[in-house]
Write a protein that holds these residues in place. Structure first.
Motif, mmCIF file in Angstrom:
data_model
loop_
_atom_site.group_PDB
_atom_site.id
_atom_site.type_symbol
_atom_site.label_atom_id
_atom_site.label_comp_id
_atom_site.label_asym_id
_atom_site.label_seq_id
_atom_site.Cartn_x
_atom_site.Cartn_y
_atom_site.Cartn_z
ATOM 1 N N TYR A 380 0.817 -1.211 0.000
ATOM 2 C CA TYR A 380 0.000 0.000 0.000
ATOM 3 C C TYR A 380 0.854 1.266 0.000
ATOM 4 O O TYR A 380 0.490 2.281 -0.609
ATOM 5 C CB TYR A 380 -0.936 0.003 1.212
ATOM 6 C CG TYR A 380 -2.053 -1.015 1.120
ATOM 7 C CD1 TYR A 380 -2.953 -0.998 0.063
ATOM 8 C CD2 TYR A 380 -2.189 -2.006 2.082
ATOM 9 C CE1 TYR A 380 -3.971 -1.930 -0.027
ATOM 10 C CE2 TYR A 380 -3.197 -2.951 2.003
ATOM 11 C CZ TYR A 380 -4.088 -2.910 0.946
ATOM 12 O OH TYR A 380 -5.089 -3.841 0.848
ATOM 13 N N ASP A 383 2.091 2.103 -3.368
ATOM 14 C CA ASP A 383 1.005 2.567 -4.236
ATOM 15 C C ASP A 383 0.725 4.057 -4.053
ATOM 16 O O ASP A 383 -0.002 4.648 -4.856
ATOM 17 C CB ASP A 383 -0.257 1.751 -3.944
ATOM 18 C CG ASP A 383 -1.272 1.839 -5.081
ATOM 19 O OD1 ASP A 383 -0.846 1.786 -6.253
ATOM 20 O OD2 ASP A 383 -2.479 1.971 -4.800
ATOM 21 N N LEU A 535 -3.599 5.692 6.239
ATOM 22 C CA LEU A 535 -3.507 4.391 5.572
ATOM 23 C C LEU A 535 -3.330 3.275 6.588
ATOM 24 O O LEU A 535 -4.032 2.246 6.547
ATOM 25 C CB LEU A 535 -2.339 4.404 4.590
ATOM 26 C CG LEU A 535 -1.921 3.056 3.980
ATOM 27 C CD1 LEU A 535 -3.052 2.497 3.138
ATOM 28 C CD2 LEU A 535 -0.654 3.196 3.176
#
Length: 610
Positions: A380, A383, A535
């Motif tokens: 993640y 990304d 996140l």
């Protein structure tokens, strides 16, 4: 390494000599008397050479830090001498005899000279008792250098300078006035100073309030543009550590390195590319041309970003830029770098030099579960648009050979475990020590080889295989020999490369870097860090695993206490010297005014206050 250290020390010595010559030149501009200038200049070599005795007593050597302290103190060595000399000449210019002028002039300023020297010395004393190792090392080496030289220069100003000035005054003709240069109000600089002084005296409240307002405005301005990030050291070398899965052969590693070399061949700023390849790991050193900034108007962080884009998407290759280091050559050893582990030493980051990295720390007891969570977070993070790279500090499983011994069979055959261990220890023909030998510019891996008493040269160089291990003979107590496979099950398996623990708790680190644009802007950096926080908070973390995001580590928190302790000591010294509780506050008020210049310099140069 030794050559680099010698070069650094020579450069520091040259800078110190240059600074001393400039200080002497400035003195000559104002004093205009070469004999007086040389008298004051004597304080510099005297302080330097006597300071070596303090080095010996403190147990420090002539290293880069102690020489930096000496270079910083060079300009301060003549301050006390100038104050004493000027006051002696002030009395002599009013007609006082040389004996009276020297005694009165020195007696009037000795208290001020002593106080100013002692307050400067006090600044470094708390750092000698710091808990942080780096702070203590800096305080010891730099502090002892400055403290010893200032104390000696104070003694020279109170003893040597009055004696030399007395000789100068005694030998001057009686019809020659004892003045440096006549100053009158028609000089432009004097007129500006008198105007500012009168304005301040007529409006004391406006002067004080205006100074404080200017101080806070400059302070807030410096804080507004400051980011707690490391600065890239401008170097002509860019080093990349390449890590491949454990067990990768030398040939396969070389193929990956050749691919990287091909992708970097057309780098505009490249001068040469030097690589060192080992099994599963390699080091790529890219040397840039002289004045590489002028080729495409790019700085080192932009060139690193270009290199990173070029070497991305190579199968099974993990890479990491090595932080700035003062050493030269390749890193030794055959173990390779751990993927994702931060490189560089604490000293570089303490000095604000290196690659800015953020950390996500994963803690728990189930290593496989922690690794799965780390891989998800790494995916993640990669990304995110603001994240340039993310690495997981977990090595791939390492191939190994395992043996499950049948103790019942070993007992029936009368084979002791020590006999098996003895045979296994002689099985490999050679192994690497992980140490390199450097001769001139060449480095050689040191291998330990077992002596083999074989007749055929081919047998001596024969490579041992898995079948050789399985067919290995093991002697029993009665002299019989048995195959290893009759005593144990021998098979290939995979094991973990490394496990890190903190307070008996396993931990995994994910190190990631933001892009250059994000690191260079405080609003963008704060927004990117908030994005990482959101996140991690949105992920479903399994029970038994804890995740902590560490955006920055304040290495200077101990400085706050040390500086506060230094201010208290300075106030106590000033109160004792001037026998007043209010006078020290007047003197300490000059500190924030001096800070205005520092904050403005930070704003102009684009540096960071924190």
């Amino acid at each position: 390494m030794a050559e680099t250290m010698e070069k650094n020390i020579d450069e520091i010595i040259n800078l110190a000599i240059t600074g001393g010559l400039l200080a002497i030149f400035i003195l000559w501009i104002f004093l205009k008397k070469i004999r007086l200038v040389l008298s004051i200049a004597l304080a510099i070599p005297i302080s330097v050479y006597i300071a070596f005795n303090f080095f010996y007593a403190a147990g420090i050597t002539l290293n880069s830090l102690s020489l930096v302290g000496m270079a910083l103190a060079i300009g301060m060595l003549v301050d006390n001498s100038v104050v004493v000399l000027e006051n002696i000449y002030r009395h002599a210019s009013r007609g006082s005899q040389p004996d009276l002028a020297v005694v009165q002039g020195t007696k009037e300023v000795w208290r001020s000279v002593f106080a100013s020297t002692l307050t400067t010395v006090t600044i470094f004393l708390p750092f000698l008792f710091a808990d942080d190792y780096l702070v203590r090392i800096l305080g010891l080496n730099i502090g002892v250098s400055i403290i010893s030289m200032l104390l000696i220069s104070m003694m020279a100003a109170l003893v040597l300078i009055p004696m030399l000035t007395h000789l100068t005054l005694k030998r001057r003709p009686h019809d020659t006035p004892a003045v440096f240069e006549k100053v009158h109000l028609h000089q432009r600089l004097i007129q500006i100073y008198v105007l500012m002084l009168k304005s301040s005296l007529r409006n004391p409240a406006v002067t004080v309030v205006g100074g404080m307002v200017l101080f806070f405005v400059s302070l807030f301005g410096a804080l507004a543009v400051s980011t707690n990030t490391l600065k890239e050291a401008e170097s002509r070398e860019v080093r990349v550590t390449i890590t491949m899965p454990q067990g990768t052969t030398l040939d396969n590693t070389d193929i990956a390195v050749r691919t990287i070399e091909e992708r970097l061949m057309d780098l505009p700023e490249k001068e040469e590319i030097v690589t060192e390849t080992r099994e599963a790991t390699a080091t790529v050193k890219v040397t840039l041309v002289e004045k590489y900034q002028k080729i495409k108007d790019r700085k080192l962080p932009e060139i690193k970003s270009d290199i990173e884009r070029r070497i991305q998407n190579i199968p099974q290759v993990e890479y990491e830029f090595q932080q700035f280091s003062t050493s030269s050559g390749f890193s030794g050893g055959g173990g390779g770098a751990s993927a994702g582990m931060p490189s560089g030493g604490g000293m570089e980051s303490f000095m604000g030099i290196g690659v800015q990295q953020e950390i996500v720390l994963i803690k728990g007891q189930d290593f496989n579960l922690m690794k799965a969570v780390g891989e998800d977070i790494q995916y993640y993070l990669q990304d995110l648009a603001t994240v340039q790279s993310a690495n997981l500090s977990v090595q791939d499983n390492r191939p190994e050979v395992r043996m499950d011994f049948n103790t019942r069979e070993m007992g029936e055959r009368n084979v002791a475990l020590n006999s098996v261990m003895s045979e296994l220890s002689s099985f490999p023909t050679e192994f690497s020590t992980g140490v390199t030998f450097k001769q001139a510019e060449e480095e050689y891996d040191i291998l330990i080889k077992y002596e083999q008493k074989v007749k055929e040269e081919e047998e001596e160089n024969q490579t041992r295989s898995m079948s050789d291990l399985q067919e290995m003979d093991v002697p029993s107590a009665d002299g019989a020999r048995h195959r290893l496979t009759d005593l144990a099950r021998v098979y290939f398996a995979f094991g973990m490369g490394t496990i890190n623990r903190l307070n008996q708790e396993k931990q995994i680190q994910i190190t990631y870097r933001f892009d250059a644009e994000t690191n260079g802007s405080k609003p963008l950096l704060e927004a990117a860090r908030a994005e990482v926080d959101n996140l991690v908070a949105s992920l479903s973390i399994p029970a038994g695993v804890a995740v902590e995001v560490q955006h920055e580590e304040n290495q200077f928190k101990e400085f706050y206490f040390l500086i506060a302790a230094a201010f208290i000591l300075i106030y106590m010294i000033l109160a004792a010297v001037f026998e007043s509780l209010s006078t020290p506050f007047v003197l300490l008020f000059s500190i924030p005014l001096a800070g205005i210049g520092s904050f403005l310099a930070i704003l102009i140069t684009g540096n960071s206050l924190i």
